[in-house]
Scaffold this motif. Structure first.
Motif, mmCIF file in Angstrom:
data_model
loop_
_atom_site.group_PDB
_atom_site.id
_atom_site.type_symbol
_atom_site.label_atom_id
_atom_site.label_comp_id
_atom_site.label_asym_id
_atom_site.label_seq_id
_atom_site.Cartn_x
_atom_site.Cartn_y
_atom_site.Cartn_z
ATOM 1 N N UNK A 1 23.828 11.375 42.466
ATOM 2 C CA UNK A 1 23.435 11.363 41.052
ATOM 3 C C UNK A 1 23.294 12.785 40.530
ATOM 4 N N UNK A 2 22.715 13.681 41.356
ATOM 5 C CA UNK A 2 22.544 15.073 40.947
ATOM 6 C C UNK A 2 23.904 15.767 40.786
ATOM 7 N N UNK A 3 24.860 15.433 41.663
ATOM 8 C CA UNK A 3 26.193 16.046 41.564
ATOM 9 C C UNK A 3 26.889 15.585 40.288
ATOM 10 N N UNK A 4 26.836 14.290 40.020
ATOM 11 C CA UNK A 4 27.471 13.783 38.794
ATOM 12 C C UNK A 4 26.802 14.386 37.554
ATOM 13 N N UNK A 5 25.508 14.573 37.617
ATOM 14 C CA UNK A 5 24.796 15.193 36.498
ATOM 15 C C UNK A 5 25.269 16.635 36.307
ATOM 16 N N UNK A 6 25.423 17.352 37.429
ATOM 17 C CA UNK A 6 25.931 18.733 37.349
ATOM 18 C C UNK A 6 27.335 18.747 36.735
ATOM 19 N N UNK A 7 28.195 17.814 37.178
ATOM 20 C CA UNK A 7 29.561 17.771 36.647
ATOM 21 C C UNK A 7 29.563 17.523 35.144
ATOM 22 N N UNK A 8 28.684 16.620 34.687
ATOM 23 C CA UNK A 8 28.635 16.296 33.253
ATOM 24 C C UNK A 8 28.270 17.518 32.421
ATOM 25 N N UNK A 9 27.429 18.392 32.975
ATOM 26 C CA UNK A 9 26.955 19.536 32.199
ATOM 27 C C UNK A 9 27.781 20.800 32.420
ATOM 28 N N UNK A 10 28.361 20.967 33.622
ATOM 29 C CA UNK A 10 29.022 22.237 33.949
ATOM 30 C C UNK A 10 30.466 22.083 34.406
ATOM 31 N N UNK A 11 30.913 20.850 34.586
ATOM 32 C CA UNK A 11 32.220 20.644 35.194
ATOM 33 C C UNK A 11 33.411 20.831 34.273
ATOM 34 N N UNK A 12 33.161 21.006 32.961
ATOM 35 C CA UNK A 12 34.286 21.137 32.036
ATOM 36 C C UNK A 12 34.620 22.563 31.657
ATOM 37 N N UNK A 13 34.024 23.517 32.365
ATOM 38 C CA UNK A 13 34.186 24.934 31.995
ATOM 39 C C UNK A 13 35.642 25.362 31.970
ATOM 40 N N UNK A 14 36.371 25.083 33.055
ATOM 41 C CA UNK A 14 37.728 25.610 33.162
ATOM 42 C C UNK A 14 38.662 24.950 32.151
ATOM 43 N N UNK A 15 38.402 23.692 31.790
ATOM 44 C CA UNK A 15 39.236 23.024 30.780
ATOM 45 C C UNK A 15 39.059 23.701 29.421
ATOM 46 N N UNK A 16 37.817 24.015 29.059
ATOM 47 C CA UNK A 16 37.573 24.686 27.780
ATOM 48 C C UNK A 16 38.192 26.072 27.769
ATOM 49 N N UNK A 17 38.104 26.772 28.887
ATOM 50 C CA UNK A 17 38.710 28.101 28.964
ATOM 51 C C UNK A 17 40.230 28.009 28.858
ATOM 52 N N UNK A 18 40.804 26.970 29.430
ATOM 53 C CA UNK A 18 42.255 26.774 29.361
ATOM 54 C C UNK A 18 42.706 26.511 27.932
ATOM 55 N N UNK A 19 41.907 25.742 27.209
ATOM 56 C CA UNK A 19 42.246 25.487 25.802
ATOM 57 C C UNK A 19 42.245 26.788 25.010
ATOM 58 N N UNK A 20 41.289 27.669 25.318
ATOM 59 C CA UNK A 20 41.215 28.957 24.620
ATOM 60 C C UNK A 20 42.451 29.806 24.875
ATOM 61 N N UNK A 21 43.084 29.610 26.028
ATOM 62 C CA UNK A 21 44.307 30.339 26.355
ATOM 63 C C UNK A 21 45.537 29.725 25.686
ATOM 64 N N UNK A 22 45.346 28.585 25.004
ATOM 65 C CA UNK A 22 46.463 27.951 24.320
ATOM 66 C C UNK A 22 47.277 27.016 25.185
ATOM 67 N N UNK A 23 46.756 26.614 26.338
ATOM 68 C CA UNK A 23 47.519 25.752 27.236
ATOM 69 C C UNK A 23 47.610 24.345 26.637
ATOM 70 N N UNK A 24 48.843 23.893 26.432
ATOM 71 C CA UNK A 24 49.079 22.699 25.614
ATOM 72 C C UNK A 24 49.195 21.422 26.441
ATOM 73 N N UNK A 25 48.225 21.209 27.333
ATOM 74 C CA UNK A 25 48.153 19.942 28.077
ATOM 75 C C UNK A 25 47.818 18.799 27.118
ATOM 76 N N UNK A 26 48.158 17.591 27.529
ATOM 77 C CA UNK A 26 47.714 16.413 26.787
ATOM 78 C C UNK A 26 46.278 16.141 27.218
#
Length: 888
Positions: free
Chosen positions: A119-144
């Motif tokens: 439960x603690x791991x899933x909670x960590x993922x919900x709050x911190x696990x999306x970092x690299x996706x947001x950074x990738x969007x900032x680079x203009x990476x056009x994934x779906x």
């Protein structure tokens, strides 16, 4: 139309442009597959899923930039295009992150229990696990991004269970007790590929093992790990070693214990190494394990999962429960006290450490789950041999084959809590193991209800190996799976050919009967400017997010693509990114000029201009489009970027825009109108070509060109067109013009002629060349700042003039009286003297054998290049001196 100065800022500021453009894209459906041209072959790339714990580093930025170039290119060409994003649950890495957080709270995961910890791991993922996706969007990476997957989401978890069950039912997954690499910090088995071997300073302890029937006679063995002697089962010698033949079969006393062990003969022993005697510890050494199997030796485990000595009768009471290195100190002291420590030597040797915990690993005998891999490897080898999958560059196929032909069974179980729990249940009433994709209520053997699920989870690479088809919906027969599988290309680094690439090929062929991708593009490593690996400890890390903040994402992306030479590591220096920030400025300023002079003109792809210079720029645009297309088709990203750079900066900005001013600032309304349309049409074309590399600036300029509702991200590609003979002739004439203008500009620069001073020039050439140049005499005079342009017969010379011999002409500039020859010669002499010193210094350094032997290869190469550059500069000055003397 509104004056574009109210729309485009005077100076290019990526920080004010890029986030807004990114938001536009993300709010639209620009990155989802478009089936308008369903007759075209679909195109798909699955992104190598970064760890959910990760932040974007330069290696990610490099690999993902190259993927985005391909995706945007094919999307613009009209192909239904999918770039599938997602992240990996990264079993060990993620569990370590959360355990460290718990440590700060003074809590161990075992205090929480499995469910609360997860439960603690899933909670960590919900709050911190999306970092690299947001950074990738900032680079203009056009994934779906609407299709983002996670290796532990329900769909992928179902695929993992399905694969495990099928392989088990076919006998390709089995459970066995074997020696594994064991991490005593993480308390789990790790893959052979996850072992980092480092050369470390240690010791060789030479220990005497007395013979039982003659205690005065000893066999001396040397070991780097004296504590493991408590698990020895034999002492081995080579069967042909005359020194010990008479002892084979005898017993020796194992020091510090009450046990005796046999002397055995085995070809594995090297009689030249040490004393030629080898202690055999089957439970704690991989080679010893094989020797033990050949001789049916007992396998005596002395460690618990934390690498502490056991607390049972296996271990002498004094050492029970000791940590391995603490036990080493006591054992060495006791050996010395007993008089059996023969000697201690300093010794450098390679030590295997876990690549995550950095703990020294232990060979450890445990029950684990394995994949019988050879039946899966054979079709994967054939797929590459038959060309169904092609590695780019091709030489990586050899690396792939070497590993695949020598592949060992794959240990897929890990003693962790975070991951895909193995779908196997043990029965307390019988020995049956129930394996099922769904949770069973009873034992599949005896029908009893006393069943419990295996505590272990699967190796992270097991689920990653299913990534190309599980993300598309397998085992369901989805539209995406039918449309986009097999995918087109995998873009990745060579370091995970074994971890991931090979396993995807094996799993893809096994469960879809097709390869997972057609091409594997293996890109180079990103290193620092000196060719060193980037690391925080060295302080040489270049952060892509920091570079994006300083110079813009486009500048970084273009730099990475421009440096992506197949088979050669990238030596990245921030100055290269700064140079491409200047390229973005050049693009911005040229576009602003075009917009400020467009009036109500619009680009027109069907427009056929009359003027040579306008025909020429469209001819060169199509040549550039042809080069970029061919380069991208063969993954030559650096050549594609180089062609764009040369055309946009050199051909369009430096030549065409300057030439266009002659018409735009003239009185001929027809020429002005034609030039406006041509400027805009060429701009339209090269913005399309630039977009995959620099999507932000090209998108902003596109909207300025076509209106604020226009979107380049979903517009068509610039396809090269064929040109008629008239256009080819115009291109030939203009190339002659540029050669003459370049020569005059070069002489002006070398002779330090004031930029505003108009001078005379004469050109000696054949009649056909003169005919071409005379048509453009006004343009030549304007661009070269001439007051007059005269003609000489081919071969005719002019005395007292600076000379520039060209391929089809000779240019003469009579500069007498315009240049202070003596002053200029004196200035050049000083430069020559300075260069002479530099050349002599570098020649001395390179002729020194010690420098060449001791300096790193990249430093020697740098000095050699400096010498080449200095010599070239010296030759340029020599030529300038020669020209000056002809004037004087």
């Amino acid at each position: 139309m509104t004056d574009s100065t109210t729309r485009l800022a005077k100076a290019y500021d990526p920080q004010s442009v890029e986030p807004a453009v990114c938001e536009q894209w993300l709010e639209s459906d620009a990155f989802t597959p478009d089936y308008t041209h369903a007759e075209l072959e679909p195109y798909c790339i699955v992104i190598p899923p970064p760890n959910v714990t990760g932040s974007l580093h330069m290696g990610h930025a490099f690999s993902t930039t190259l993927q985005d170039v391909l995706i945007r290119w094919m999307r613009m060409k009209g192909h239904p295009t999918l770039w599938q994003p997602g992240t990996d649950h990264a079993g060990i890495a993620t569990q370590m992150v959360v355990e460290r957080l718990l440590d700060k709270e003074g809590v161990h995961r075992r205090d929480l229990g499995r469910e609360r910890f997860l439960d603690r791991v899933w909670d960590w993922k919900a709050h911190s696990g999306g970092t690299i996706a947001e950074q990738s969007k900032r680079m203009g990476f056009s994934c779906d991004w609407s299709r983002e997957r996670f290796t532990l989401d329900e769909g992928l978890s179902a695929a993992v269970r399905e694969v495990f069950v099928r392989l088990f039912e076919e006998g390709l997954i089995y459970r066995g007790k074997r020696l594994v690499n064991w991490d005593p910090v993480l308390e789990t088995a790790v893959s052979d590929l996850e072992v980092a071997y480092e050369e470390e300073q240690g010791h060789l302890w030479h220990i005497s093992y007395p013979l039982v029937d003659n205690p005065s006679e000893h066999l001396i063995v040397a070991t780097t790990r004296p504590e493991t002697m408590l698990g020895d089962s034999a002492v081995a010698v080579h069967p042909d070693d005359e020194r010990y033949k008479h002892l084979i079969g005898k017993q020796v006393k194992l020091p510090l214990t009450d046990r005796t062990i046999p002397v055995i003969a085995d070809d594995y022993v090297d009689p030249e190494f040490g004393t030629g005697c080898l202690k055999i510890t089957p439970a704690h050494d991989f080679n010893d394990y094989e020797v033990g199997r050949r001789h049916n030796l007992p396998v005596i485990n002395i460690f618990d999962p934390r690498a502490h000595l056991l607390t049972d009768e296996t271990i002498p009471e004094k050492y029970r429960g000791m940590e391995r290195y603490e036990a080493r100190e006591f054992i060495v002291a006791d050996l010395d006290a007993e008089g059996v420590l023969h000697k201690i030597e300093e010794h450098k040797h390679k030590v295997g450490r876990g690549d995550r915990s950095h703990a020294v690993l232990e060979p450890y005998l445990t029950d684990q789950w394995y994949v019988d891999i050879k039946p899966l490897a054979a079709p994967a080898i054939k797929a590459v041999e038959d060309g169904d999958i092609e590695f780019v560059p091709r030489h990586w196929e050899k690396t792939y084959f070497e590993w695949m032909h020598n592949i060992q069974d794959w240990c897929i179980s890990r003693q962790l809590w975070w991951g895909h729990r193995i779908p196997a249940w043990f029965c307390d009433d019988c020995d049956h193991i129930t394996v099922s994709a769904e949770t069973p209520e009873r034992c599949g053997g005896c029908g009893g209800a006393a069943i419990r699920q295996d505590e272990d989870v699967l190796d992270t690479w097991f689920s990653s190996g299913l990534w190309p088809f599980s993300t598309l919906g397998w085992p369901q027969k989805t539209k995406e799976l039918e449309t986009f599988y097999p995918t087109n290309v995998l873009v990745t680094g060579f370091d995970i050919i074994f971890f991931w690439v090979a396993r995807m090929i094996m799993m893809g062929l096994k469960f879809t009967n097709d390869v997972p991708f057609r091409h594997v593009y293996i890109h180079a490593l990103i290193r620092d400017s000196q060719g060193q690996k980037m690391s925080k400890s060295k302080g040489n890390v270049i952060d892509p997010l920091e570079m994006t903040g300083k110079h813009g994402a486009d500048a970084l992306r273009f730099t990475l693509a421009h440096m992506a030479t197949a088979g050669r590591d990238v030596k990245l220096d921030e100055s290269r990114i700064e140079q491409n920030r200047n390229f973005m400025n050049k693009i911005w300023n040229a576009a602003r000029f075009v917009f400020m002079n467009r009036s109500d003109a619009k680009p027109d792809a069907d427009f056929r201009p009359e003027a040579d210079v306008n025909r020429w720029i469209l001819f060169e645009l199509d040549a550039c489009a042809r080069d970029v297309e061919a380069a991208l088709a063969e993954y030559r990203f650096n050549e594609a970027a180089g062609s764009l750079y040369g055309f946009i900066w050199g051909t369009y900005c430096d030549w065409y825009v300057e030439a266009a001013k002659v018409s735009l600032y003239g009185e001929d309304e027809a020429a002005i109108a034609e030039t406006r349309i041509t400027m805009l049409t060429a701009l339209d074309g090269w913005l399309r070509l630039l977009h995959p590399f620099c999507p932000f600036i090209s998108e902003v300029l596109w909207q300025e060109l076509h209106g604020e509702d226009a979107r380049l991200v979903s517009s068509g590609w610039k396809h090269a067109e064929d040109h008629d003979e008239a256009s080819c002739d115009a291109a030939r004439r203009m190339r002659r013009v540029w050669e003459v203008v370049s020569a005059i500009r070069s002489i002006r620069g070398e002779m330090d002629v004031k930029p505003g001073l108009r001078i005379a020039a004469s050109v000696a050439c054949a009649h056909d060349v003169r005919a071409d140049l005379e048509v453009q005499a006004d343009l030549v005079s304007s661009l070269a700042r001439l007051e007059s342009l005269d003609w000489l017969e081919s071969g005719e010379e002019m005395q007292g003039a600076a000379v520039a011999p060209l391929s089809e002409a000779t240019v003469y500039l009579p500069l007498a009286g315009l240049v202070d020859v003596e002053e200029e010669l004196a200035r050049l002499a000083k430069q020559q003297a300075k260069l002479d010193k530099e050349v002599a210094k570098l020649e001395a350094k390179l002729s020194n054998p010690k420098f060449r032997e001791n300096a790193p290869a990249e430093i020697v190469s740098k000095v050699e290049q400096e010498l080449v550059d200095f010599r070239a500069k010296h030759a340029e000055i020599e030529a300038a001196v020669g020209r000056l003397k002809t004037i004087g």
